[in-house]
Write a protein that holds these residues in place. Structure first.
Motif, PDB file in Angstrom:
ATOM      1  N   ILE A  27      20.268 -36.139   4.064  1.00  0.00           N
ATOM      2  CA  ILE A  27      19.363 -35.230   3.345  1.00  0.00           C
ATOM      3  C   ILE A  27      17.968 -35.272   3.962  1.00  0.00           C
ATOM      4  O   ILE A  27      17.306 -34.238   4.104  1.00  0.00           O
TER       5      ILE A  27
ATOM      6  N   LYS B 188       9.097 -35.893   1.375  1.00  0.00           N
ATOM      7  CA  LYS B 188      10.498 -35.463   1.474  1.00  0.00           C
ATOM      8  C   LYS B 188      11.398 -36.366   0.621  1.00  0.00           C
ATOM      9  O   LYS B 188      12.291 -35.897  -0.085  1.00  0.00           O
TER      10      LYS B 188
ATOM     11  N   ALA C 194      13.766 -35.465  -2.651  1.00  0.00           N
ATOM     12  CA  ALA C 194      15.200 -35.757  -2.653  1.00  0.00           C
ATOM     13  C   ALA C 194      15.588 -36.670  -3.818  1.00  0.00           C
ATOM     14  O   ALA C 194      16.676 -36.545  -4.380  1.00  0.00           O
TER      15      ALA C 194
END
Length: 109
Positions: free
Chosen positions: A32, A57, A61
């Motif tokens: 991911i 990020k 996630a």
């Protein structure tokens, strides 16, 4: 007033805990995040610190604010969860025009 420090090991422990809470394997979260599983393992063991952009990020996630990864655990009340892509701990400006005024303020130390 002493500000508690967060060590690379603390950050790694939080990443691992949040990953498990989201039912991700190391391989899946690495996929991911578009990093190698080895890089994620280094983060989780405190051998490397994620960059600012990687922290953003990761927080997206794992569905938490970056504070959940960076701040000492005892300073995280309530749990900073993302709601509609925004950190629930921070007020949403009433209108976009409010944002520049906030940025113009001098920091108070």
């Amino acid at each position: 007033m002493k500000i508690p420090e967060t060590t690379p090991q603390d950050i790694g422990e939080k990443i691992a805990t949040l990953r498990k809470q989201n039912n991700y394997t190391q391989k899946k979260l690495a996929e991911i995040l578009e990093i190698s599983p080895q890089t994620l393992i280094r983060y989780e063991k405190g051998k490397a610190i994620p960059s600012a952009s990687m922290l953003v990020k990761m927080s997206q996630a794992l569905n938490v604010c970056t504070d959940a990864i960076l701040k000492p655990l005892e300073k995280l009340q309530p749990e900073p969860i993302l709601k509609n892509g925004r950190c629930a701990l921070f007020p949403t400006p009433k209108k976009p025009a409010d944002i520049p005024e906030i940025l113009k303020e001098e920091p108070k130390f």
